[in-house]
Design an enzyme around this catalytic site. Structure first.
Site, PDB file in Angstrom:
ATOM      1  N   TYR A  59     -23.269 -27.411 -16.407  1.00 39.17           N
ATOM      2  CA  TYR A  59     -24.254 -26.488 -17.013  1.00 39.17           C
ATOM      3  C   TYR A  59     -24.361 -26.740 -18.498  1.00 39.17           C
ATOM      4  O   TYR A  59     -23.346 -26.848 -19.175  1.00 39.17           O
ATOM      5  CB  TYR A  59     -23.845 -25.032 -16.759  1.00 39.17           C
ATOM      6  CG  TYR A  59     -24.897 -24.341 -15.914  1.00 39.17           C
ATOM      7  CD1 TYR A  59     -26.117 -23.978 -16.484  1.00 39.17           C
ATOM      8  CD2 TYR A  59     -24.697 -24.115 -14.563  1.00 39.17           C
ATOM      9  CE1 TYR A  59     -27.106 -23.403 -15.702  1.00 39.17           C
ATOM     10  CE2 TYR A  59     -25.688 -23.538 -13.786  1.00 39.17           C
ATOM     11  CZ  TYR A  59     -26.890 -23.186 -14.363  1.00 39.17           C
ATOM     12  OH  TYR A  59     -27.876 -22.626 -13.603  1.00 39.17           O
ATOM     13  N   GLU A  61     -27.128 -25.144 -20.827  1.00 40.55           N
ATOM     14  CA  GLU A  61     -28.269 -24.447 -21.429  1.00 40.55           C
ATOM     15  C   GLU A  61     -28.278 -24.658 -22.935  1.00 40.55           C
ATOM     16  O   GLU A  61     -27.244 -24.575 -23.586  1.00 40.55           O
ATOM     17  CB  GLU A  61     -28.192 -22.949 -21.116  1.00 40.55           C
ATOM     18  CG  GLU A  61     -28.562 -22.657 -19.673  1.00 40.55           C
ATOM     19  CD  GLU A  61     -28.490 -21.171 -19.333  1.00 40.55           C
ATOM     20  OE1 GLU A  61     -28.053 -20.382 -20.189  1.00 40.55           O
ATOM     21  OE2 GLU A  61     -28.879 -20.819 -18.203  1.00 40.55           O
ATOM     22  N   ASP A 205     -52.221 -34.878 -20.752  1.00 40.57           N
ATOM     23  CA  ASP A 205     -51.271 -34.881 -19.630  1.00 40.57           C
ATOM     24  C   ASP A 205     -51.351 -36.260 -18.977  1.00 40.57           C
ATOM     25  O   ASP A 205     -52.289 -36.546 -18.237  1.00 40.57           O
ATOM     26  CB  ASP A 205     -51.656 -33.774 -18.645  1.00 40.57           C
ATOM     27  CG  ASP A 205     -50.775 -33.757 -17.404  1.00 40.57           C
ATOM     28  OD1 ASP A 205     -49.944 -34.677 -17.236  1.00 40.57           O
ATOM     29  OD2 ASP A 205     -50.924 -32.821 -16.598  1.00 40.57           O
ATOM     30  N   THR A 231     -45.061 -36.499 -16.157  1.00 44.83           N
ATOM     31  CA  THR A 231     -43.962 -36.562 -15.205  1.00 44.83           C
ATOM     32  C   THR A 231     -43.176 -37.827 -15.541  1.00 44.83           C
ATOM     33  O   THR A 231     -43.625 -38.672 -16.313  1.00 44.83           O
ATOM     34  CB  THR A 231     -44.478 -36.699 -13.757  1.00 44.83           C
ATOM     35  OG1 THR A 231     -45.275 -37.882 -13.680  1.00 44.83           O
ATOM     36  CG2 THR A 231     -45.312 -35.501 -13.338  1.00 44.83           C
ATOM     37  N   LYS A 234     -43.826 -41.001 -11.674  1.00 47.42           N
ATOM     38  CA  LYS A 234     -45.016 -41.673 -11.130  1.00 47.42           C
ATOM     39  C   LYS A 234     -45.005 -43.126 -11.624  1.00 47.42           C
ATOM     40  O   LYS A 234     -44.073 -43.838 -11.288  1.00 47.42           O
ATOM     41  CB  LYS A 234     -46.264 -40.874 -11.480  1.00 47.42           C
ATOM     42  CG  LYS A 234     -46.226 -39.481 -10.820  1.00 47.42           C
ATOM     43  CD  LYS A 234     -47.448 -38.617 -11.087  1.00 47.42           C
ATOM     44  CE  LYS A 234     -47.269 -37.237 -10.471  1.00 47.42           C
ATOM     45  NZ  LYS A 234     -48.372 -36.315 -10.829  1.00 47.42           N
ATOM     46  N   ARG A 240     -37.545 -37.677 -10.403  1.00 45.99           N
ATOM     47  CA  ARG A 240     -38.520 -36.597 -10.552  1.00 45.99           C
ATOM     48  C   ARG A 240     -38.149 -35.734 -11.739  1.00 45.99           C
ATOM     49  O   ARG A 240     -37.053 -35.173 -11.785  1.00 45.99           O
ATOM     50  CB  ARG A 240     -38.557 -35.738  -9.289  1.00 45.99           C
ATOM     51  CG  ARG A 240     -38.762 -36.523  -8.025  1.00 45.99           C
ATOM     52  CD  ARG A 240     -39.098 -35.620  -6.875  1.00 45.99           C
ATOM     53  NE  ARG A 240     -40.511 -35.310  -6.913  1.00 45.99           N
ATOM     54  CZ  ARG A 240     -41.451 -36.103  -6.394  1.00 45.99           C
ATOM     55  NH1 ARG A 240     -41.128 -37.236  -5.806  1.00 45.99           N
ATOM     56  NH2 ARG A 240     -42.716 -35.774  -6.471  1.00 45.99           N
TER      57      ARG A 240
HETATM   58  C1  LIG Z   1     -48.510 -34.965 -10.789  1.00 49.66           C
HETATM   59  C2  LIG Z   1     -49.170 -34.247 -11.917  1.00 49.66           C
HETATM   60  C3  LIG Z   1     -48.608 -33.104 -12.494  1.00 49.66           C
HETATM   61  C4  LIG Z   1     -47.485 -32.305 -11.867  1.00 49.66           C
HETATM   62  O1  LIG Z   1     -46.341 -32.906 -11.612  1.00 49.66           O
HETATM   63  P1  LIG Z   1     -45.275 -32.255 -10.599  1.00 49.66           P
HETATM   64  O2  LIG Z   1     -44.064 -33.034 -10.971  1.00 49.66           O
HETATM   65  O3  LIG Z   1     -45.791 -32.513  -9.234  1.00 49.66           O
HETATM   66  O4  LIG Z   1     -45.161 -30.806 -10.917  1.00 49.66           O
HETATM   67  C5  LIG Z   1     -49.199 -32.576 -13.628  1.00 49.66           C
HETATM   68  N1  LIG Z   1     -50.302 -33.136 -14.154  1.00 49.66           N
HETATM   69  C6  LIG Z   1     -50.897 -34.214 -13.601  1.00 49.66           C
HETATM   70  C7  LIG Z   1     -52.119 -34.779 -14.239  1.00 49.66           C
HETATM   71  C8  LIG Z   1     -50.357 -34.794 -12.459  1.00 49.66           C
HETATM   72  O5  LIG Z   1     -50.965 -35.845 -11.903  1.00 49.66           O
END
Ligand SMILES: *Cc1c(COP(=O)(O)O)cnc(C)c1O
Length: 422
Positions: A59, A61, A205, A231, A234, A240
């Site tokens: 932990y 925090e 994003d 993220t 991807k 993740r």
């Molecule tokens: C995949 C994605 C997210 C969210 O990611 P998670 O890990 O699934 O919560 C946010 N914004 C965009 C543009 C995405 O493609």
């Protein structure tokens, strides 16, 4: 050797044969099928080892040097290493590596900059935007006044005339630029201009494209966006997780929003996996991979066009292709299920201005990150376009689908994926 436990402890297969078998089944599936879901990838063995480590036990925090629990001698170093690698990888002043995933990273941005009911803008879901950019079914569309912008009906690209008009009319606190089903390059300078004109924060994003950005295969939002979220799992090929990156001036607000605003203890095993992924992403091999993801997508798009498919925007400049199946007289769901049986795994997806319902829309979304990570190239893309055309034109032909599945398996066995022992 990390993570093997003491010799007297039972292995996973001994302790829980059901879960061990399911993991093995998924390893086989990920080996013998063509994985085309554009948000998915393969992580390396090194990333897997870090993510599966005993760092999950701790932990912590707070942030390095300012924790609420003792015993952070090691964890502080892990997090500092992850942060410093990400800062130099992306070229940003501040990184928060603690968000549990992409959606919580975006929520942290809202918490840092917005009050409930503030106006926010993002690309609409049917145009390829993400749920967390203000969709009515998401908390972000319920707690804030969402004004979505869309792509143009003519060329299906982001309609900057509309973005500007809506921004001037509604004066949003935040403008999101970022997509989840959009096959074209994002014009960050244009978004910056509009944000400046109306005094909005610009939030990029880059969840889908962060691996392309650091690999130099897509323009970077750094220098344009006030805040960048992503993220890590991807195109970036990490475990993740989520990131928020920003200029120094917003660092305190962002950090406070992530913890204690939204989360408790960070997932330290994930942080370690992200650090490993950041190290991998700074190599020349990763640059080649990022460029190959895009060139493979372009070749695949050309192949599909030559087989009579219609593509949203007519093609791609990134890792993703959105097929409009109406010209093939088949729905997204029927095509997706037939292709899955043939070993070609994508997802049905709405197309812009889709006349059909979201649970059985007109589109099919695919991407090249996973198949590029396993080393596939031009020949495999053309073969893929050919078999996809066969399956989509005869989704009920059991014999054909069996034959394609066998060809796909054969092809896949020649390209063993990272992270999976054959
Ligand atoms: C995949 C994605 C997210 C969210 O990611 P998670 O890990 O699934 O919560 C946010 N914004 C965009 C543009 C995405 O493609």
């Amino acid at each position: 050797m990390p993570n093997t436990g003491t010799p007297h402890e039972p292995s996973l297969a001994e302790r829980d044969p059901e879960i061990a078998r399911l993991i093995r089944d998924e390893e086989v599936r990920e080996t013998v099928k063509l994985r085309l879901i554009p948000s998915e990838n393969y992580v390396s063995r090194a990333v897997l080892e870090a993510t599966g480590s005993i760092l999950t036990n701790k932990y912590s925090e707070g942030y390095a040097g300012k924790r609420y629990y003792e015993g952070q001698q090691v964890i502080d170093q892990v997090e500092e290493l992850a942060v410093s690698r990400l800062k130099s990888l992306f070229g940003v002043e501040h990184v928060n590596v603690q968000p549990y995933s992409g959606s919580p990273a975006n929520l942290a941005v809202y918490l840092a900059f917005c009050q409930p009911h503030d106006v926010i803008m993002g690309l609409g879901l049917p145009s390829g935007g993400h749920l967390t950019h203000g969709s009515s079914v998401s908390i972000t569309g319920k707690y804030f006044k969402s004004v979505p912008y869309d792509v143009s009906p003519e060329d299906q690209r982001i309609d900057f005339g509309e973005v500007r008009r809506l921004a001037l009319e509604h004066k949003p606190k935040i403008i999101w630029c970022g997509t989840t089903a959009y096959p074209r390059t994002l014009d960050f300078p244009k978004f910056r201009e509009i944000a400046d004109e109306v005094g909005a924060k610009l939030c990029a994003d880059i969840a889908h494209i962060s691996g392309l950005v650091v690999g130099g295969a897509h323009p970077s939002p750094v220098g344009y966006a006030d805040v960048i979220t992503s993220t890590t799992h991807k195109t970036l090929r990490g475990p993740r997780g989520g990131l928020v990156m920003c200029k120094k001036e917003f660092a305190k607000d962002i950090d406070r929003a992530v913890f204690p605003g939204l989360q408790g203890g960070p997932h330290n095993h994930t942080t370690a996996g992200i650090a490993v992924a950041a190290k991998e992403a700074s190599t020349p091999e990763f640059k080649s991979y990022a460029h190959a993801v895009v060139s493979n997508a372009k070749v695949l798009a050309e192949g599909l066009l030559s087989k009579g498919f219609t593509l949203v925007t007519g093609g791609t400049d990134n890792h993703l292709i959105l097929i409009d199946l109406r010209s093939k007289n088949v729905t997204g769901k029927i095509a997706a299920q037939a292709l899955d049986r043939a070993g070609i795994v994508g997802n049905y997806n709405a197309i812009p201005f889709d006349p059909r319902k979201p649970f059985d829309p007109s589109g099919f979304r695919i991407g090249t990150p996973s198949i590029t990570s396993r080393g596939m190239g031009k020949d495999e893309m053309l073969k893929l376009a050919d078999v996809m055309a066969q399956v989509v034109s005869a989704p009920d032909d059991v014999k054909l689908i069996e034959s394609v599945a066998a060809q796909v398996k054969e092809l896949c066995l020649g390209f063993p994926p990272p992270g999976i022992a054959v």
